[in-house]
Enzyme design. Structure first.
Site, mmCIF file in Angstrom:
data_model
loop_
_atom_site.group_PDB
_atom_site.id
_atom_site.type_symbol
_atom_site.label_atom_id
_atom_site.label_comp_id
_atom_site.label_asym_id
_atom_site.label_seq_id
_atom_site.Cartn_x
_atom_site.Cartn_y
_atom_site.Cartn_z
ATOM 1 N N HIS A 98 3.317 -3.260 6.232
ATOM 2 C CA HIS A 98 1.694 -2.509 6.319
ATOM 3 C C HIS A 98 2.350 -1.441 7.534
ATOM 4 C CE1 HIS A 98 -0.230 -5.096 2.993
ATOM 5 N NE2 HIS A 98 0.369 -5.416 2.945
ATOM 6 N N GLU A 105 1.665 3.062 2.495
ATOM 7 C CA GLU A 105 2.180 3.136 4.224
ATOM 8 C C GLU A 105 3.569 2.134 4.214
ATOM 9 O OE1 GLU A 105 -0.896 -0.958 4.704
ATOM 10 O OE2 GLU A 105 -2.641 0.499 5.034
ATOM 11 N N GLU A 134 1.910 -5.449 10.236
ATOM 12 C CA GLU A 134 1.877 -4.496 10.864
ATOM 13 C C GLU A 134 2.822 -3.601 11.427
ATOM 14 O OE1 GLU A 134 -0.978 -2.629 9.037
ATOM 15 O OE2 GLU A 134 -1.927 -4.390 7.879
ATOM 16 N N HIS A 148 0.776 -1.381 0.030
ATOM 17 C CA HIS A 148 -0.073 0.008 0.266
ATOM 18 C C HIS A 148 0.972 1.506 0.007
ATOM 19 C CE1 HIS A 148 -3.566 -2.640 1.893
ATOM 20 N NE2 HIS A 148 -4.008 -2.700 0.710
#
Length: 427
Positions: free
Chosen positions: A192, A88, A283, A85
């Site tokens: 991410h 990110e 994440e 992404h």
């Protein structure tokens, strides 16, 4: 050998002086940095592009290892993917810092030296450079998340649980899918932002037997939980379940992907189901595009976890499947009892297989057309500490009566598709 060693130490010394700045490097700067690293450390790095983005930017991958230009038998392939992404961005920064750390510490740091001598590490710092270039520097904004065609790349892969989602793959996704066909990747993670948690497959479900207690459980769930906990507990905060908001908390800093939220067309499920590569989604920052002043602390928080996770590529068992003439056998199904994968794990073009398993006793069955089925029991020790999984080769004998065709990946997915269609017709 002395000259080679001396040059590496000299390069290490120079790198420590001219370290990589903690800032956001644009695509041209990133490309130049990767080329500089490859030029400075030609013995342990190899730089290549796996394809291009929609806007024509190269998707650069740097390979690090004792033999970076080619696979060697028994050496597992590992990969990190960042910036899927585009907005990110912390993963992109950390992977560049990781490259700097690995190259500058090779031969001086025992952990790094063992890592690069025992595995081949592939790093794709940015899978979505177009999105990065268009991103807004904001913690929660979605500007830049998608590629140039406004497609979420983490919803664009083929999905084993969706029979009616025929779609054209984006250039970046197609590049990754083609990349997976060129290497037998064993372990992977994609980075991410927007939360702090280690997420593991499955991300999706067809509401079949895999759905248990709100989680979509894979046949290798025990290994995935171990991998997620490895990253979480080597991170300075992730394992404390400290949440980015008061609404969501993750026990031990890990979560089953489907339990968190269902996601179809995700990259980690595709890696696992079709490429035999166990992958996590990491994440790693509450803020998607944090101020540059926070980057050093984010690196320190994630560095030990990034290294510890890489070392897990040595879990389980590995080896070569050979015929009675001692020649490698390609596409032999290597099945661990009690772990029926949607796509059976099989030997690659070199006859090699890699199976990430926790320490314990296992029964493994190997099948290949025209050969007798071979079943053996093995005891798997903990390999990461010694930087090597258990080596166990299989020798197949040719059959005089013929054997049943083992279930292929295509057969498994076709069976799954028919099951889904039957459910739809009955609903």
């Amino acid at each position: 050998m002395f000259v080679f060693t001396l040059s590496l130490y000299l390069c290490s010394w120079l790198s420590s002086i001219h370290g990589l700045d903690f800032r956001y490097h644009n695509s041209m700067e990133m490309e130049q940095y990767l080329k500089d690293v490859n030029r400075t450390y030609p013995e342990i790095t190899h730089l290549h592009s796996i394809g291009q983005s929609v806007e024509g930017r190269e998707l650069w991958v740097l390979i690090l290892g004792q033999h970076p230009r080619e696979h060697r038998t028994g050496i597992p392939e590992f990969k990190y993917v960042g910036n899927m992404h585009g907005n990110e961005v912390v993963g992109r920064v950390l992977l560049l810092q990781l490259i700097n750390y690995l190259t500058s510490h090779y031969l001086s740091d025992p952990l790094v030296t063992h890592m690069l001598n025992s595995s081949r590490v592939h790093i794709l710092p940015s899978m979505n450079p177009d999105g990065f270039e268009s991103s807004a520097r904001d913690c929660v904004s979605s500007v830049g998340r998608y590629n140039k065609n406004s497609v979420d790349l983490n919803r664009n892969f083929p999905d084993a649980f969706e029979s009616n989602t025929v779609q054209e793959s984006e250039k970046e996704v197609k590049a990754v899918m083609d990349w997976l066909k060129t290497e037998t990747f064993v372990l992977s993670a994609n980075l991410h932002g927007g939360a702090v948690v280690a997420s593991y497959p499955y991300d999706n479900s067809n509401r079949g037997s895999e759905l248990q207690g709100g989680q979509s459980i894979s046949p290798d769930d025990d290994v995935f939980v171990h991998l997620a906990r490895t990253y979480s507990y080597n991170h300075t905060e992730m394992h404390t379940a400290k949440s980015c908001s008061e609404l969501v908390g993750f026990v031990n800093g890990i979560t089953n992907g489907y339990y968190w939220y269902p996601l179809k067309g995700g990259m980690q499920d595709y890696n696992y189901v079709w490429a035999q590569c166990l992958e996590l989604t990491l994440e790693i920052s509450c803020c998607k595009f944090p101020p540059e002043s926070q980057l050093p602390a984010l690196w320190e928080a994630n560095r030990p976890a990034l290294l510890a996770y890489m070392q897990q590529v040595h879990l389980g068992v590995k080896g070569v499947v050979m015929n009675s003439d001692g020649k490698p056998v390609q596409n032999a199904v290597v099945e661990v009892s009690g772990r029926r994968n949607l796509c059976p794990f099989s030997s690659d073009r070199n006859g090699e297989y890699f199976r990430l398993l926790l320490p314990g006793n296992y029964t493994i069955t190997v099948t290949h057309p025209g050969h007798n089925t071979l079943t053996q029991s093995i005891k798997v020790p903990y390999g990461p500490d010694s930087f090597s999984a258990l080596t166990h080769n299989f020798l197949l004998q040719q059959s005089t009566t013929g054997t049943a065709q083992p279930q292929s990946c295509t057969t498994a997915i076709t069976t799954l598709t028919l099951f889904i269609l039957q459910r739809l017709l009955l609903s």
